[in-house]
Structures are given as structure tokens and as C-alpha cells.
Design a protein around this motif. Structure first.
Motif, PDB file in Angstrom:
ATOM      1  N   ASN A 244      16.279 -16.777   8.709  1.00  0.00           N
ATOM      2  CA  ASN A 244      15.547 -16.357   7.519  1.00  0.00           C
ATOM      3  C   ASN A 244      14.744 -15.088   7.798  1.00  0.00           C
ATOM      4  O   ASN A 244      14.729 -14.156   6.989  1.00  0.00           O
ATOM      5  CB  ASN A 244      14.625 -17.479   7.055  1.00  0.00           C
ATOM      6  CG  ASN A 244      13.827 -17.115   5.824  1.00  0.00           C
ATOM      7  OD1 ASN A 244      12.749 -16.525   5.932  1.00  0.00           O
ATOM      8  ND2 ASN A 244      14.327 -17.460   4.653  1.00  0.00           N
ATOM      9  N   LEU A 245      14.060 -15.045   8.951  1.00  0.00           N
ATOM     10  CA  LEU A 245      13.284 -13.862   9.318  1.00  0.00           C
ATOM     11  C   LEU A 245      14.190 -12.654   9.522  1.00  0.00           C
ATOM     12  O   LEU A 245      13.863 -11.539   9.112  1.00  0.00           O
ATOM     13  CB  LEU A 245      12.491 -14.144  10.589  1.00  0.00           C
ATOM     14  CG  LEU A 245      11.352 -15.149  10.467  1.00  0.00           C
ATOM     15  CD1 LEU A 245      10.888 -15.600  11.851  1.00  0.00           C
ATOM     16  CD2 LEU A 245      10.182 -14.570   9.700  1.00  0.00           C
ATOM     17  N   GLN A 246      15.312 -12.871  10.149  1.00  0.00           N
ATOM     18  CA  GLN A 246      16.268 -11.792  10.377  1.00  0.00           C
ATOM     19  C   GLN A 246      16.763 -11.221   9.050  1.00  0.00           C
ATOM     20  O   GLN A 246      16.817  -9.998   8.859  1.00  0.00           O
ATOM     21  CB  GLN A 246      17.447 -12.303  11.201  1.00  0.00           C
ATOM     22  CG  GLN A 246      18.480 -11.242  11.549  1.00  0.00           C
ATOM     23  CD  GLN A 246      19.672 -11.843  12.276  1.00  0.00           C
ATOM     24  OE1 GLN A 246      20.188 -12.889  11.877  1.00  0.00           O
ATOM     25  NE2 GLN A 246      20.098 -11.200  13.352  1.00  0.00           N
ATOM     26  N   ALA A 247      17.090 -12.105   8.113  1.00  0.00           N
ATOM     27  CA  ALA A 247      17.575 -11.652   6.808  1.00  0.00           C
ATOM     28  C   ALA A 247      16.489 -10.915   6.028  1.00  0.00           C
ATOM     29  O   ALA A 247      16.745  -9.896   5.382  1.00  0.00           O
ATOM     30  CB  ALA A 247      18.088 -12.844   6.004  1.00  0.00           C
ATOM     31  N   SER A 248      15.255 -11.407   6.099  1.00  0.00           N
ATOM     32  CA  SER A 248      14.153 -10.757   5.384  1.00  0.00           C
ATOM     33  C   SER A 248      13.889  -9.365   5.932  1.00  0.00           C
ATOM     34  O   SER A 248      13.688  -8.410   5.176  1.00  0.00           O
ATOM     35  CB  SER A 248      12.884 -11.616   5.494  1.00  0.00           C
ATOM     36  OG  SER A 248      13.054 -12.853   4.836  1.00  0.00           O
ATOM     37  N   ALA A 249      13.894  -9.243   7.260  1.00  0.00           N
ATOM     38  CA  ALA A 249      13.669  -7.943   7.878  1.00  0.00           C
ATOM     39  C   ALA A 249      14.789  -6.968   7.539  1.00  0.00           C
ATOM     40  O   ALA A 249      14.559  -5.795   7.249  1.00  0.00           O
ATOM     41  CB  ALA A 249      13.530  -8.097   9.383  1.00  0.00           C
ATOM     42  N   SER A 250      16.022  -7.452   7.565  1.00  0.00           N
ATOM     43  CA  SER A 250      17.163  -6.601   7.262  1.00  0.00           C
ATOM     44  C   SER A 250      17.114  -6.115   5.817  1.00  0.00           C
ATOM     45  O   SER A 250      17.362  -4.944   5.531  1.00  0.00           O
ATOM     46  CB  SER A 250      18.460  -7.366   7.526  1.00  0.00           C
ATOM     47  OG  SER A 250      19.581  -6.578   7.210  1.00  0.00           O
ATOM     48  N   ALA A 251      16.777  -7.017   4.907  1.00  0.00           N
ATOM     49  CA  ALA A 251      16.703  -6.639   3.492  1.00  0.00           C
ATOM     50  C   ALA A 251      15.583  -5.643   3.249  1.00  0.00           C
ATOM     51  O   ALA A 251      15.739  -4.686   2.476  1.00  0.00           O
ATOM     52  CB  ALA A 251      16.497  -7.891   2.640  1.00  0.00           C
ATOM     53  N   ALA A 252      14.434  -5.835   3.907  1.00  0.00           N
ATOM     54  CA  ALA A 252      13.315  -4.910   3.732  1.00  0.00           C
ATOM     55  C   ALA A 252      13.654  -3.531   4.271  1.00  0.00           C
ATOM     56  O   ALA A 252      13.329  -2.508   3.669  1.00  0.00           O
ATOM     57  CB  ALA A 252      12.077  -5.466   4.431  1.00  0.00           C
ATOM     58  N   GLN A 253      14.352  -3.492   5.403  1.00  0.00           N
ATOM     59  CA  GLN A 253      14.732  -2.212   5.976  1.00  0.00           C
ATOM     60  C   GLN A 253      15.710  -1.479   5.062  1.00  0.00           C
ATOM     61  O   GLN A 253      15.627  -0.262   4.894  1.00  0.00           O
ATOM     62  CB  GLN A 253      15.354  -2.415   7.354  1.00  0.00           C
ATOM     63  CG  GLN A 253      15.758  -1.112   8.036  1.00  0.00           C
ATOM     64  CD  GLN A 253      16.286  -1.352   9.431  1.00  0.00           C
ATOM     65  OE1 GLN A 253      15.918  -2.329  10.064  1.00  0.00           O
ATOM     66  NE2 GLN A 253      17.128  -0.464   9.912  1.00  0.00           N
ATOM     67  N   ALA A 254      16.620  -2.228   4.456  1.00  0.00           N
ATOM     68  CA  ALA A 254      17.616  -1.609   3.589  1.00  0.00           C
ATOM     69  C   ALA A 254      16.990  -0.944   2.370  1.00  0.00           C
ATOM     70  O   ALA A 254      17.496   0.062   1.861  1.00  0.00           O
ATOM     71  CB  ALA A 254      18.638  -2.664   3.147  1.00  0.00           C
ATOM     72  N   THR A 255      15.856  -1.506   1.917  1.00  0.00           N
ATOM     73  CA  THR A 255      15.197  -0.932   0.735  1.00  0.00           C
ATOM     74  C   THR A 255      14.091   0.044   1.107  1.00  0.00           C
ATOM     75  O   THR A 255      13.413   0.574   0.229  1.00  0.00           O
ATOM     76  CB  THR A 255      14.597  -2.054  -0.132  1.00  0.00           C
ATOM     77  OG1 THR A 255      13.674  -2.823   0.656  1.00  0.00           O
ATOM     78  CG2 THR A 255      15.694  -2.979  -0.647  1.00  0.00           C
ATOM     79  N   GLY A 256      13.884   0.262   2.411  1.00  0.00           N
ATOM     80  CA  GLY A 256      12.883   1.216   2.855  1.00  0.00           C
ATOM     81  C   GLY A 256      11.459   0.783   2.625  1.00  0.00           C
ATOM     82  O   GLY A 256      10.575   1.630   2.449  1.00  0.00           O
ATOM     83  N   THR A 257      11.209  -0.537   2.600  1.00  0.00           N
ATOM     84  CA  THR A 257       9.861  -1.016   2.319  1.00  0.00           C
ATOM     85  C   THR A 257       9.041  -1.275   3.576  1.00  0.00           C
ATOM     86  O   THR A 257       7.911  -1.711   3.483  1.00  0.00           O
ATOM     87  CB  THR A 257       9.917  -2.313   1.490  1.00  0.00           C
ATOM     88  OG1 THR A 257      10.707  -3.274   2.195  1.00  0.00           O
ATOM     89  CG2 THR A 257      10.509  -2.060   0.125  1.00  0.00           C
ATOM     90  N   CYS A 258       9.583  -1.011   4.756  1.00  0.00           N
ATOM     91  CA  CYS A 258       8.834  -1.206   5.989  1.00  0.00           C
ATOM     92  C   CYS A 258       8.110   0.081   6.369  1.00  0.00           C
ATOM     93  O   CYS A 258       8.618   1.180   6.154  1.00  0.00           O
ATOM     94  CB  CYS A 258       9.762  -1.591   7.128  1.00  0.00           C
ATOM     95  SG  CYS A 258      10.467  -3.236   6.930  1.00  0.00           S
ATOM     96  N   GLN A 259       6.940  -0.078   6.973  1.00  0.00           N
ATOM     97  CA  GLN A 259       6.256   1.094   7.499  1.00  0.00           C
ATOM     98  C   GLN A 259       7.030   1.679   8.677  1.00  0.00           C
ATOM     99  O   GLN A 259       7.056   2.889   8.879  1.00  0.00           O
ATOM    100  CB  GLN A 259       4.848   0.714   7.951  1.00  0.00           C
ATOM    101  CG  GLN A 259       3.903   0.392   6.787  1.00  0.00           C
ATOM    102  CD  GLN A 259       2.525   0.012   7.305  1.00  0.00           C
ATOM    103  OE1 GLN A 259       2.400  -0.629   8.332  1.00  0.00           O
ATOM    104  NE2 GLN A 259       1.498   0.407   6.582  1.00  0.00           N
ATOM    105  N   THR A 260       7.599   0.820   9.473  1.00  0.00           N
ATOM    106  CA  THR A 260       8.480   1.229  10.554  1.00  0.00           C
ATOM    107  C   THR A 260       9.761   0.419  10.403  1.00  0.00           C
ATOM    108  O   THR A 260       9.875  -0.420   9.533  1.00  0.00           O
ATOM    109  CB  THR A 260       7.840   0.958  11.928  1.00  0.00           C
ATOM    110  OG1 THR A 260       7.562  -0.431  12.032  1.00  0.00           O
ATOM    111  CG2 THR A 260       6.550   1.738  12.093  1.00  0.00           C
TER     112      THR A 260
END
Length: 368
Positions: A180-196
Motif C-alpha cells: 500500500n505504501l509503495q503504491a501510494s508513493a508511486s502514485a504521488a510521484q507520478a502526479t508530481g505531488t512530492c517535495q522530493t
């Protein structure tokens, strides 16, 4: 506020005494009062400065009690009295009662090498709960043995055995939470919503290396950071939210992180010395990658390089981490806290559970 079936708390009698008349049963008079010890775990100045109080003038944790009293009164004298008092906690939105972890947590029983600094400046604070929790008494004993007796006072709350809650109680649940954490991080990265970058990994089997001065989220903008494989962080690293390493984690200095640090490879090393920063939240160490069937592998921890550190369990930092999860993730894991920010419960009413109770019975002879 009013409660169904209770007298109006705004009446002079209730305002003056806190007691509500609940009627009579046989010859006994029943009454009840509810009160809250909001100053039991006040929000410290450090918590306020770090932005971890929600809102800033609110205690990090509080305790609510309901006291029920039955009295038999003869000619104006109380000749028999029975009190039953319960302490209430807010159950977690996922339906569980917390993960059983506090400032530093070893949910499994198999302990490998465990080392702590001899420095008086190294402190672990459970913030009203145990400083370090272990999944069985034998593991708790091993951790206690690894701490020099003249430094045990630096572990505020002590070292205790706590039955692991979900998802740390089974290998399968940990794996589902990891995915679940892996999928959430991957989805956030794909949309550019992470600071890093939310998804990190080394190349060619090498660990992911960050030598410092990077931010993986902040208190005002936390994030999920997922590292596939081993990770090596420098002393200038800071962040907030959830940091999960599906491998081993080496940190040069002291983690400056607000939230959940989850290490699944079984080894967490703090090396190199220096202050680096202070951790507020929870560090959970499991050996899921070395699990056999439904048995976790041995966990190895070495904190000797961070001899001037403070690891402090922080309820609000944990609920802020919990809020980053999607609905499925929130159902898998909840922190070991009585309460969190009110926004956590917008999806539905919280479950109220009895955390502890006491009973007191007294009587005296009726004079002739």
C-alpha cells in the motif's frame, strides 16, 4: 456538552458538582459524572515550536473518565457506597486499538544485535507511554540488558513488552501494508505531488545514498517516502510523514524526522555521531525481508553513533502520518495514541473503548 439521557449540564447543580442524578434503584441513589484530565500530557514548548500541536493550545493527549456512584442513605448518612470508574480512549478509525509501538519499537521477538549509546545525552521518551516496546517479554529483557543500568533513567517510560497490533502482528499484514505504501508513493510521484522523489532506490543492487541536506517532507507538508532496497542517509537529512525502507537503513548522525520511520530489512544503524536532529514519532524495526513463513527474521539495531539524540513518541506526528494513507492504508495501521487531530475522524464517528477501570466499595454500620 449534553449527553443523551443525562441532565442538562448547564443546570446550577451539575455545574457546581459535576454530578448528574441518574435516578434510584431499590434503596440506592445513582449518580454519574464525566471529567477529563486534559493536562495529563500537555503540549510542550518543543512540540509547539515544531508545529506538532493541533491546534497549538491543545494537549497532545488527554484522558477522559466516567465515574458511576451508587449510595444508600439512611437518615441523611451514607451507609454504603460503590464507585465504578472507567477510563475511556478513542479507538482508531481503522477499527484497531493501535499498533503497540511507541518511540522505538521492535514488534517481533527475534532480537539479533542491539546496542545503545552510553552517553547521558541519548534519551528515548515515550511521552507518557513506554519508551521502547518489544513484541515479547524475552525481547524486552534483551533490550533492557543492552542498556547500561546507570543510563536506564534516560529511557522515560522504560522498556516494556506490548502485544503487537496490526499490521505488525503478521508477516502477511506487513507485506500488504508495504504494498500500500509503495503504491501510494508511486502514485504521488507520478502526479508530481512530492517535495522530493517519493520512490527511491539505488542502482545495480547498490543502496540508495543521500549524503545530506535533503528534505523528505516537512511538518506543514508531510509525505510518504518509499525506498526500495537498502538506504544510507547523511546527517543533514530531515523530513516528516512516513519513511519506509524495504531494506536496511544506515543514518549518519541522528534522524531529524517527524512521523513514522519503518525499516523492513531488519537492520537500523545510526553511525558517525553528531546531533543531526531529533526524532518525533515512532521508529519501527522489523525483519520482513528475512521472514520465513509467518515468522519475522532477527532485528538488529545500533544507535551508538547518535549519542546526543532524543527519540520522542509524538501522537500528533503519528496521526499526521496516518492521514497520508488512503482508506485501505488507514484500515491497516493506526498509531498507539488515545487521540489525534480532529480531522482524522471526519470520515465517521470515533469508537469509544474502555482502556481501564477501577471499583471501590465501602460501608459502615447503622447506629442503633
Amino acid at each position: 456538552t449534553g449527553h443523551a439521557g443525562w441532565d442538562d449540564p448547564g443546570t446550577p447543580e451539575v455545574e457546581a458538582t459535576g454530578w448528574v442524578n441518574m435516578g434510584n434503584v431499590g434503596g440506592a441513589t445513582l449518580s454519574q459524572r464525566m471529567y477529563c484530565l486534559a493536562d495529563s500530557y500537555p503540549c510542550s514548548a518543543d512540540d509547539e515550536a515544531a508545529g506538532l500541536c493541533a491546534p497549538e493550545d491543545r494537549p497532545v493527549r488527554s484522558q477522559m473518565f466516567v465515574l458511576s456512584r451508587g449510595e444508600v442513605i439512611v437518615d441523611g448518612d451514607v451507609v454504603a457506597q460503590r464507585d465504578v470508574e472507567v477510563r475511556l480512549e478513542v479507538g482508531n478509525p481503522g477499527g484497531g486499538l493501535g499498533d503497540g509501538c511507541t518511540a522505538i519499537c521492535f514488534p517481533a521477538c527475534d532480537m539479533g544485535t542491539v546496542e545503545f549509546p552510553t552517553s547521558n545525552a541519548f534519551q528515548v521518551d515515550g511521552n507518557g507511554q513506554p519508551a521502547i516496546t518489544a513484541g515479547c517479554q524475552a525481547a524486552a529483557n534483551e533490550i533492557t540488558a543492552a542498556i547500561r543500568r546507570n543510563r536506564i533513567g534516560n529511557y522515560h517510560g522504560g522498556i516494556e513488552f506490548a502485544t503487537p497490533g496490526a499490521p505488525w502482528d503478521t508477516v502477511a499484514k506487513v507485506e500488504a501494508f508495504r504494498q500500500n505504501l509503495q503504491a501510494s508513493a508511486s502514485a504521488a510521484q507520478a502526479t508530481g505531488t512530492c517535495q522530493t522523489s517519493c520512490m527511491l532506490s539505488g542502482t545495480g543492487g547498490d543502496p540508495f545514498v543521500d549524503n545530506g541536506n535533503s528534505d523528505y517532507g516537512s511538518v506543514g507538508d508531510p509525505q510518504i517516502t518509499y525506498v526500495e532496497g537498502n538506504a544510507e542517509f547523511g546527517g543533514g537529512i530531515s523530513g516528516a510523514g512516513i519513511l519506509v525502507v524495504n531494506g536496511n537503513l544506515t543514518w549518519n548522525g541522528t534522524p531529524d524526522f517527524k512521523g513514522l520511520i519503518l525499516v523492513l530489512g531488519g537492520t537500523f544503524e545510526v553511525i558517525g555521531g553528531g546531533t543531526g536532529g531529533d526524532h518525533a514519532g515512532s521508529v519501527v524495526l522489523l525483519n520482513a525481508t528475512g521472514a520465513v513463513g509467518d515468522v519475522f527474521g532477527a532485528a538488529n539495531a545500533d544507535f551508538t553513533g547518535g549519542g546526543t539524540a532524543l527519540y520522542k513518541f509524538d501522537c500528533n506526528a503519528m496521526w499526521a502520518a496516518h492521514a497520508l494513507l488512503d482508506g485501505a492504508g488507514q484500515g491497516m495501521w493506526s498509531p498507539e495514541c488515545d487521540v489525534g487531530p480532529a480531522t482524522v475522524f471526519q470520515a465517521g464517528p470515533p469508537e469509544i473503548v474502555i482502556a481501564s477501570w477501577r471499583e471501590n466499595i465501602g460501608w459502615r454500620e447503622i447506629p442503633d
